[in-house]
Design a protein around this motif. Structure first.
Motif, PDB file in Angstrom:
ATOM      1  N   ARG A 199       0.828  -1.210   0.000  1.00 62.65           N
ATOM      2  CA  ARG A 199       0.000   0.000   0.000  1.00 62.65           C
ATOM      3  C   ARG A 199       0.860   1.257   0.000  1.00 62.65           C
ATOM      4  NH1 ARG A 199      -3.675  -2.740   4.626  1.00 62.65           N
ATOM      5  NH2 ARG A 199      -5.202  -3.805   3.281  1.00 62.65           N
ATOM      6  N   THR A 200       1.930   1.234   0.777  1.00 65.36           N
ATOM      7  CA  THR A 200       2.819   2.395   0.839  1.00 65.36           C
ATOM      8  C   THR A 200       3.367   2.740  -0.536  1.00 65.36           C
ATOM      9  OG1 THR A 200       3.453   1.914   3.126  1.00 65.36           O
ATOM     10  CG2 THR A 200       4.971   3.267   1.843  1.00 65.36           C
ATOM     11  N   THR A 201       3.819   1.723  -1.260  1.00 63.18           N
ATOM     12  CA  THR A 201       4.369   1.947  -2.598  1.00 63.18           C
ATOM     13  C   THR A 201       3.330   2.547  -3.529  1.00 63.18           C
ATOM     14  OG1 THR A 201       5.904   0.112  -2.327  1.00 63.18           O
ATOM     15  CG2 THR A 201       5.459   0.825  -4.574  1.00 63.18           C
ATOM     16  N   ALA A 202       2.127   1.964  -3.518  1.00 65.11           N
ATOM     17  CA  ALA A 202       1.068   2.467  -4.400  1.00 65.11           C
ATOM     18  C   ALA A 202       0.710   3.909  -4.063  1.00 65.11           C
ATOM     19  CB  ALA A 202      -0.164   1.566  -4.290  1.00 65.11           C
TER      20      ALA A 202
ATOM     21  N   GLU B  57     -14.155   4.994  -0.263  1.00 62.75           N
ATOM     22  CA  GLU B  57     -13.807   4.625  -1.641  1.00 62.75           C
ATOM     23  C   GLU B  57     -13.275   3.195  -1.671  1.00 62.75           C
ATOM     24  OE1 GLU B  57     -10.927   6.022  -5.373  1.00 62.75           O
ATOM     25  OE2 GLU B  57     -10.504   6.720  -3.327  1.00 62.75           O
ATOM     26  N   ARG B  58     -13.798   2.393  -2.585  1.00 56.54           N
ATOM     27  CA  ARG B  58     -13.221   1.086  -2.890  1.00 56.54           C
ATOM     28  C   ARG B  58     -12.214   1.311  -4.018  1.00 56.54           C
ATOM     29  NH1 ARG B  58     -18.225   0.356  -0.910  1.00 56.54           N
ATOM     30  NH2 ARG B  58     -18.607  -1.476   0.413  1.00 56.54           N
ATOM     31  N   ILE B  59     -10.961   1.001  -3.751  1.00 53.73           N
ATOM     32  CA  ILE B  59      -9.863   1.404  -4.629  1.00 53.73           C
ATOM     33  C   ILE B  59      -9.610   0.351  -5.698  1.00 53.73           C
ATOM     34  CG2 ILE B  59      -7.433   2.076  -4.700  1.00 53.73           C
ATOM     35  CD1 ILE B  59      -7.745   2.858  -1.717  1.00 53.73           C
ATOM     36  N   SER B  60      -9.517   0.764  -6.926  1.00 52.41           N
ATOM     37  CA  SER B  60      -9.285  -0.151  -8.045  1.00 52.41           C
ATOM     38  C   SER B  60      -7.977  -0.922  -7.861  1.00 52.41           C
ATOM     39  CB  SER B  60      -9.212   0.637  -9.357  1.00 52.41           C
ATOM     40  OG  SER B  60      -8.684  -0.179 -10.401  1.00 52.41           O
ATOM     41  N   PRO B  61      -7.967  -2.205  -8.218  1.00 56.18           N
ATOM     42  CA  PRO B  61      -6.717  -2.974  -8.186  1.00 56.18           C
ATOM     43  C   PRO B  61      -5.633  -2.401  -9.092  1.00 56.18           C
ATOM     44  CG  PRO B  61      -8.592  -4.452  -8.344  1.00 56.18           C
ATOM     45  CD  PRO B  61      -9.118  -3.055  -8.562  1.00 56.18           C
ATOM     46  N   GLU B  62      -6.023  -1.570 -10.051  1.00 54.00           N
ATOM     47  CA  GLU B  62      -5.027  -0.930 -10.904  1.00 54.00           C
ATOM     48  C   GLU B  62      -4.304   0.197 -10.159  1.00 54.00           C
ATOM     49  OE1 GLU B  62      -4.199  -2.210 -13.816  1.00 54.00           O
ATOM     50  OE2 GLU B  62      -5.715  -3.733 -13.357  1.00 54.00           O
ATOM     51  N   VAL B  63      -4.893   0.685  -9.095  1.00 54.74           N
ATOM     52  CA  VAL B  63      -4.263   1.736  -8.282  1.00 54.74           C
ATOM     53  C   VAL B  63      -3.480   1.105  -7.131  1.00 54.74           C
ATOM     54  CG1 VAL B  63      -4.683   3.743  -6.804  1.00 54.74           C
ATOM     55  CG2 VAL B  63      -6.002   3.432  -8.916  1.00 54.74           C
ATOM     56  N   ILE B  64      -4.129   0.254  -6.352  1.00 54.91           N
ATOM     57  CA  ILE B  64      -3.443  -0.513  -5.302  1.00 54.91           C
ATOM     58  C   ILE B  64      -3.681  -1.986  -5.585  1.00 54.91           C
ATOM     59  CG2 ILE B  64      -3.173  -0.983  -2.852  1.00 54.91           C
ATOM     60  CD1 ILE B  64      -4.081   1.781  -2.189  1.00 54.91           C
ATOM     61  N   CYS B  65      -2.646  -2.661  -6.027  1.00 57.78           N
ATOM     62  CA  CYS B  65      -2.760  -4.077  -6.363  1.00 57.78           C
ATOM     63  C   CYS B  65      -2.928  -4.887  -5.077  1.00 57.78           C
ATOM     64  CB  CYS B  65      -1.527  -4.541  -7.130  1.00 57.78           C
ATOM     65  SG  CYS B  65      -1.665  -6.226  -7.785  1.00 57.78           S
TER      66      CYS B  65
ATOM     67  N   CYS C 210       3.442 -12.290   3.514  1.00 58.84           N
ATOM     68  CA  CYS C 210       2.345 -11.320   3.625  1.00 58.84           C
ATOM     69  C   CYS C 210       2.757  -9.868   3.410  1.00 58.84           C
ATOM     70  CB  CYS C 210       1.629 -11.476   4.962  1.00 58.84           C
ATOM     71  SG  CYS C 210       2.630 -11.031   6.404  1.00 58.84           S
ATOM     72  N   ASN C 211       3.964  -9.469   3.821  1.00 59.12           N
ATOM     73  CA  ASN C 211       4.352  -8.064   3.654  1.00 59.12           C
ATOM     74  C   ASN C 211       5.581  -7.910   2.763  1.00 59.12           C
ATOM     75  OD1 ASN C 211       3.622  -5.367   4.252  1.00 59.12           O
ATOM     76  ND2 ASN C 211       5.325  -5.187   5.685  1.00 59.12           N
ATOM     77  N   ALA C 212       5.784  -8.854   1.858  1.00 57.66           N
ATOM     78  CA  ALA C 212       6.871  -8.745   0.886  1.00 57.66           C
ATOM     79  C   ALA C 212       6.498  -7.726  -0.191  1.00 57.66           C
ATOM     80  CB  ALA C 212       7.141 -10.108   0.260  1.00 57.66           C
ATOM     81  N   PRO C 213       7.491  -7.180  -0.917  1.00 52.56           N
ATOM     82  CA  PRO C 213       7.197  -6.239  -2.006  1.00 52.56           C
ATOM     83  C   PRO C 213       6.690  -6.965  -3.251  1.00 52.56           C
ATOM     84  CG  PRO C 213       9.550  -6.580  -1.846  1.00 52.56           C
ATOM     85  CD  PRO C 213       8.942  -7.337  -0.695  1.00 52.56           C
ATOM     86  N   LEU C 214       5.549  -7.608  -3.095  1.00 56.55           N
ATOM     87  CA  LEU C 214       4.974  -8.452  -4.136  1.00 56.55           C
ATOM     88  C   LEU C 214       3.461  -8.415  -4.003  1.00 56.55           C
ATOM     89  CD1 LEU C 214       5.662 -10.606  -6.375  1.00 56.55           C
ATOM     90  CD2 LEU C 214       5.515 -12.320  -4.543  1.00 56.55           C
ATOM     91  N   ALA C 215       2.770  -8.362  -5.119  1.00 58.80           N
ATOM     92  CA  ALA C 215       1.315  -8.302  -5.097  1.00 58.80           C
ATOM     93  C   ALA C 215       0.767  -9.036  -6.318  1.00 58.80           C
ATOM     94  CB  ALA C 215       0.839  -6.848  -5.084  1.00 58.80           C
TER      95      ALA C 215
ATOM     96  N   ASP D  36       9.955   2.669  -2.474  1.00 61.89           N
ATOM     97  CA  ASP D  36       9.826   4.096  -2.797  1.00 61.89           C
ATOM     98  C   ASP D  36       9.016   4.345  -4.056  1.00 61.89           C
ATOM     99  OD1 ASP D  36      11.531   3.266  -4.806  1.00 61.89           O
ATOM    100  OD2 ASP D  36      13.200   4.547  -4.206  1.00 61.89           O
ATOM    101  N   GLY D  37       8.586   3.254  -4.707  1.00 62.13           N
ATOM    102  CA  GLY D  37       7.794   3.409  -5.919  1.00 62.13           C
ATOM    103  C   GLY D  37       8.609   3.755  -7.143  1.00 62.13           C
ATOM    104  N   GLY D  38       9.941   3.782  -7.004  1.00 61.72           N
ATOM    105  CA  GLY D  38      10.792   4.174  -8.121  1.00 61.72           C
ATOM    106  C   GLY D  38      10.878   3.133  -9.214  1.00 61.72           C
ATOM    107  N   SER D  39      10.725   1.866  -8.851  1.00 59.32           N
ATOM    108  CA  SER D  39      10.799   0.788  -9.841  1.00 59.32           C
ATOM    109  C   SER D  39       9.693  -0.215  -9.575  1.00 59.32           C
ATOM    110  CB  SER D  39      12.156   0.065  -9.757  1.00 59.32           C
ATOM    111  OG  SER D  39      13.218   0.964  -9.983  1.00 59.32           O
ATOM    112  N   SER D  40       9.110  -0.725 -10.643  1.00 62.52           N
ATOM    113  CA  SER D  40       8.093  -1.763 -10.496  1.00 62.52           C
ATOM    114  C   SER D  40       8.002  -2.554 -11.791  1.00 62.52           C
ATOM    115  CB  SER D  40       6.724  -1.164 -10.160  1.00 62.52           C
ATOM    116  OG  SER D  40       6.237  -0.364 -11.227  1.00 62.52           O
ATOM    117  N   VAL D  41       7.549  -3.782 -11.649  1.00 61.39           N
ATOM    118  CA  VAL D  41       7.301  -4.654 -12.794  1.00 61.39           C
ATOM    119  C   VAL D  41       5.928  -5.264 -12.591  1.00 61.39           C
ATOM    120  CG1 VAL D  41       8.022  -6.691 -14.084  1.00 61.39           C
ATOM    121  CG2 VAL D  41       9.748  -5.183 -13.065  1.00 61.39           C
ATOM    122  N   ASP D  42       5.111  -5.199 -13.619  1.00 63.02           N
ATOM    123  CA  ASP D  42       3.733  -5.677 -13.528  1.00 63.02           C
ATOM    124  C   ASP D  42       3.459  -6.552 -14.743  1.00 63.02           C
ATOM    125  OD1 ASP D  42       0.959  -5.959 -13.134  1.00 63.02           O
ATOM    126  OD2 ASP D  42       0.798  -3.930 -12.325  1.00 63.02           O
ATOM    127  N   VAL D  43       3.159  -7.835 -14.529  1.00 63.90           N
ATOM    128  CA  VAL D  43       2.925  -8.739 -15.654  1.00 63.90           C
ATOM    129  C   VAL D  43       1.584  -9.442 -15.498  1.00 63.90           C
ATOM    130  CG1 VAL D  43       5.391  -9.118 -15.948  1.00 63.90           C
ATOM    131  CG2 VAL D  43       4.064 -10.748 -14.603  1.00 63.90           C
TER     132      VAL D  43
END
Length: 304
Positions: A126-129, A181-189, A238-243, A267-274
């Motif tokens: 959540r922090t990253t998003a 607000e129910r937050i879209s999975p595209e905003v917070i995975c 559960c709290n790994a940088p993975l979603a 920090d949100g500087g890098s991400s990979v989404d597949v």
């Protein structure tokens, strides 16, 4: 046969377990044992979230020693790799996987929170998003059961303006009306394993597995096992940088499964989404895991 059921003693855990106990009691005597000393729940000396199993170790120990017959888990908090001698034998039908916003001032959304607003969460995901989508707000850490976090939000001297929590948690607490607000999975995975209640038994206890089998939802099981496969392949917890999540796509002629997997730096500087889709959920999970690894997921995790 009296079925001894173990669950965490938090208010939310007990409330989500209550309908399960009601359903089980129709088939025979049932006893609930609440567990108060899970490492991740302790009010003092609380276990860090940087490891697997911080919410389940105590309950699993009781299951292994025969003190209880079945453990009730939020799947996202359960160990990624099955503990030897134990197995996930049933899954309830999945709930809403989205996160939601709860604000002190009613009517606000993630988009309309004022600059500088303080949004509380202890989740790396959540922090990253939030860093990505609202870099002008301040994310502050907060831990504890959801009902405790809600009280902290609404205290007269509260220093936070909003919480991000699971939509299913608010529903299970009977508080969906507080969601702004129910937050879209595209905003917070969502986390892998989100919104699934799982039942763990001893592998050799066929009687208990059969007794709870009527609770099992096969469609949820398919998604759950695909997501747990991604976690195992990528070393998540559960709290790994993975979603991510597995979505079932039901068409007129065939059913397919889309597995989404996302890795990121805090920090949100890098991400990979597949995303990968297949007629076999396991194959989709393997393909998504392979691609995420190829694109450097492990390196991102090391930086987080």
């Amino acid at each position: 046969m009296t079925l001894r059921v173990g669950a965490r003693a938090s208010k939310m855990s007990l409330m989500q377990t209550a309908p399960v106990l009601s359903a089980l009691s129709a088939a025979g005597p049932t006893i609930l044992r609440p567990f108060t000393e899970a490492g991740g729940d302790r009010p003092v000396d609380r276990a860090a979230l940087e490891a697997d199993g911080v919410f389940s170790e105590e309950i699993e120990s009781a299951l292994l020693t025969g003190e209880i017959d079945v453990a009730v888990h939020c799947l996202k908090d359960a160990p990624t790799i099955d503990t030897p001698g134990l197995t996930m034998s049933a899954y309830l039908r999945r709930d809403d996987i989205r996160d939601c916003l709860v604000t002190r001032d009613p009517g606000l959304t993630l988009a309309t929170l004022p600059a500088g607003a303080k949004v509380a969460t202890a989740s790396l995901r959540r922090t990253t998003a939030l860093h990505i989508h609202r870099p002008d707000i301040k994310v502050v850490p907060i831990r504890g059961p959801v009902d405790e976090r809600l009280r902290a939000l609404h205290e007269p001297d509260s220093r936070i303006d909003a919480l991000v929590v699971a939509t299913c948690s608010m529903k299970r607490l009977g508080l969906p009306h507080l969601i702004t607000e129910r937050i879209s999975p595209e905003v917070i995975c969502p986390p892998l394993g989100a919104a699934i209640i799982a039942f763990q038994t001893r592998e050799d206890d066929k009687a208990t597995s059969e007794a709870i089998s009527f609770l099992h939802d096969p469609a949820t099981a398919t998604e759950a096992e695909a997501e747990r496969l991604v976690l195992r392949r990528l070393g998540g917890f559960c709290n790994a940088p993975l979603a991510g999540y597995c979505r079932t796509n039901r068409g007129p002629d065939a059913t397919t499964y889309t597995v989404r997997a996302r890795s990121f730096t805090v920090d949100g500087g890098s991400s990979v989404d597949v995303r990968r889709t297949s007629s076999d959920a396991r194959k989709a999970a393997l393909a998504a895991s392979h691609e995420l690894t190829r694109l450097g997921a492990q390196a991102m995790a090391a930086k987080s």
